[in-house]
Write a protein that holds these residues in place. Structure first.
Motif, short mmCIF file in Angstrom:
data_model
loop_
_atom_site.label_atom_id
_atom_site.label_comp_id
_atom_site.label_asym_id
_atom_site.label_seq_id
_atom_site.Cartn_x
_atom_site.Cartn_y
_atom_site.Cartn_z
N PRO A 72 0.91 -1.39 0.23
CA PRO A 72 -0.21 -0.04 -0.39
C PRO A 72 0.51 1.29 0.15
O PRO A 72 2.27 1.37 0.63
CB PRO A 72 -1.36 0.25 1.72
CG PRO A 72 0.66 -0.67 2.20
CD PRO A 72 0.90 -1.59 1.14
N GLY A 73 0.70 1.60 -1.03
CA GLY A 73 1.21 3.58 -0.57
C GLY A 73 2.45 3.24 -1.27
O GLY A 73 2.69 3.04 -1.44
N ASN A 74 2.42 4.96 -1.00
CA ASN A 74 4.29 4.86 -1.63
C ASN A 74 5.23 6.03 0.27
O ASN A 74 4.64 6.01 1.11
CB ASN A 74 4.38 5.78 -2.41
CG ASN A 74 3.33 7.19 -2.51
OD1 ASN A 74 3.23 7.88 -1.13
ND2 ASN A 74 2.72 7.72 -3.49
N GLY A 131 -0.17 7.17 8.62
CA GLY A 131 -0.50 6.65 7.55
C GLY A 131 -0.58 4.45 7.73
O GLY A 131 -1.37 4.30 8.10
N PHE A 132 0.74 4.08 7.98
CA PHE A 132 0.47 2.86 8.70
C PHE A 132 -0.10 1.98 9.84
O PHE A 132 -0.77 1.95 9.54
CB PHE A 132 2.34 2.14 8.74
CG PHE A 132 2.73 1.51 9.35
CD1 PHE A 132 2.28 -0.11 9.25
CD2 PHE A 132 3.95 1.13 10.09
CE1 PHE A 132 1.79 -1.15 9.38
CE2 PHE A 132 4.39 0.12 10.39
CZ PHE A 132 3.35 -1.30 9.35
N ALA A 133 0.12 3.40 10.63
CA ALA A 133 -1.20 2.86 12.23
C ALA A 133 -3.09 3.35 11.60
O ALA A 133 -3.47 2.07 12.19
CB ALA A 133 -0.26 4.79 13.28
N ALA A 134 -2.98 4.44 10.26
CA ALA A 134 -4.19 3.82 10.43
C ALA A 134 -4.62 3.07 9.31
O ALA A 134 -6.27 2.49 9.66
CB ALA A 134 -4.74 5.15 9.25
N LEU A 135 -4.29 1.94 8.69
CA LEU A 135 -3.98 0.97 8.25
C LEU A 135 -4.17 -0.35 8.94
O LEU A 135 -4.97 -1.65 9.16
CB LEU A 135 -3.29 0.19 6.66
CG LEU A 135 -2.70 1.48 6.45
CD1 LEU A 135 -1.76 1.17 5.27
CD2 LEU A 135 -4.56 1.66 5.04
#
Length: 390
Positions: free
Chosen positions: A84-86, A93-97
């Motif tokens: 996921p992502g870049n 972002g990691f925490a949100a996923l």
């Protein structure tokens, strides 16, 4: 079938929505344009899809898309591989996923390489280790100094008993790990907290230093680690911070001897490239004579110029037998190379001597190398001279 990019983005979304059984991989590349609305449609479509197993998408996510991504992971029951992502994903972002990653019962492989992660992601890493169903985790090329030690130090479930990790493959290459991280990892392996781990990449972490020796010993004693890459970890004394003390460089050789002598060892691939290994570091090996030499599929000492002063013939005949032996860029002379080739045990099928300036010498030297080639050797890499029994 694989759908790359979003050149036909509407068709891809429609096929995911239609649960097309021929569409098993979806990859949205960064060079393609996909709007937030289209991304949201794709994530929604993936919730109920039962055929897509591999999903990668390289783009930035806003908070709404991150929530949608986590919801998709929690509901989808088929996805096994995710990238996921870049580099803009970051710790937030990691925490949100994370809730979606932990909730997923199908997700086995997570690629978080070069995602802008920092030590702030220690809690998320711990959850991936001990609360998810992941088997493969790639954290390479993130700045995780201290994060590994923090992740391994607290593995308690909320109000519950400590869990063990189901990870089989862990890539921590180029993550700025320190000796503290290395010792924590070695302790976790020794304590049985990572009982399924078979493949571990710690390459390009120069500050590990002597702690890389601890990891080597723990891995060899574990009876489950089969592949270990400790290249460029400073274990020979050339690393910064946690480098091996100059008065105790032989600790590297002692660790190797312990690993090769361990009755529990399942190591098949061991890479020690660019570790600054020297004659002093490997002296315990040159004095050893094992009753039964260790057997490896791959053993690499490449790019350690100091090993040219070591009795390599003794090491590769009396201490460790490798099906593939890599001594590239070790500063060997044609005479040394010929002696090694001639002495190789029958179990050695491939030998790499690329980058040893052998082909810059006379034709007589090259001919001497060819004359020394063992009949059982299938491939010999001399740089410009690539030889095969074929």
């Amino acid at each position: 079938m694989m759908a790359w990019g979003v050149q036909r983005k509407f068709e891809v979304i429609e096929r995911v929505e239609a649960n097309d059984d021929k569409l098993t991989t979806v990859s949205v590349m960064s060079m393609r344009r996909i709007t937030d609305d289209q991304c949201k449609q794709l994530l929604t479509a993936l919730k109920g899809n039962t055929h897509v197993k591999d999903f990668s998408i390289s783009r930035a996510f806003n908070d709404d898309l991150l929530r949608g991504f986590a919801d998709m992971l929690a509901e989808n029951a088929t996805l096994t591989t995710l990238s996921p992502g870049n580099s803009s994903l970051g710790d937030a972002g990691f925490a949100a996923l994370l809730n979606g990653i932990v909730a997923s019962k199908s997700l086995q492989s997570l690629n978080m390489e070069h995602r802008g992660l920092t030590p702030e992601s220690a809690s998320a890493i711990r959850a991936c280790f001990f609360q998810s169903h992941l088997r493969h985790l790639n954290l390479a090329s993130n700045t995780l100094t201290g994060a590994l030690a923090a992740a391994l130090s607290q593995r308690q479930e909320n109000g519950g008993a400590a869990r063990v990790s189901g990870l089989e493959e862990l890539n921590l290459s180029s993550t700025s790990l320190t000796a503290h991280d290395g010792r924590a990892l070695a302790a976790a392996i020794s304590a049985g907290h990572l009982p399924s781990l078979t493949t571990l990449d710690l390459s390009n972490n120069a500050m590990l230093g002597a702690a890389a020796c601890d990891v080597l010993r723990a891995a060899a004693a574990s009876s489950h680690v089969t592949t270990l890459d400790l290249s460029s970890t400073g274990m020979g004394g050339s690393g910064g911070g946690g480098g091996v003390d100059s008065d105790d460089v032989s600790g590297v050789g002692a660790a190797l001897l312990d690993a090769f002598s361990s009755p529990n060892s399942q190591l098949k691939v061991l890479k020690l490239e660019s570790c600054g290994l020297t004659r002093a570091a490997l002296s315990p090996l040159t004095a050893a004579r094992l009753e039964s030499p260790a057997r490896l599929a791959v053993f690499s000492l490449a790019a350690n110029d100091g090993v040219k002063d070591v009795d390599l013939v003794h090491i590769v005949t009396k201490v460790v037998h490798a099906e593939c032996l890599d001594l590239g860029q070790c500063g060997l002379s044609p005479g040394q190379a010929a002696a090694i080739i001639q002495a190789l045990p029958a179990s050695t099928r491939k030998c790499r001597l690329f980058g040893n300036a052998i082909i810059d010498t006379s034709d007589d030297d090259v001919n001497a190398l060819l004359d020394a080639t063992c009949a059982h050797l299938e491939d010999l890499d001399l740089g410009g001279y690539g030889l095969s029994q074929e």
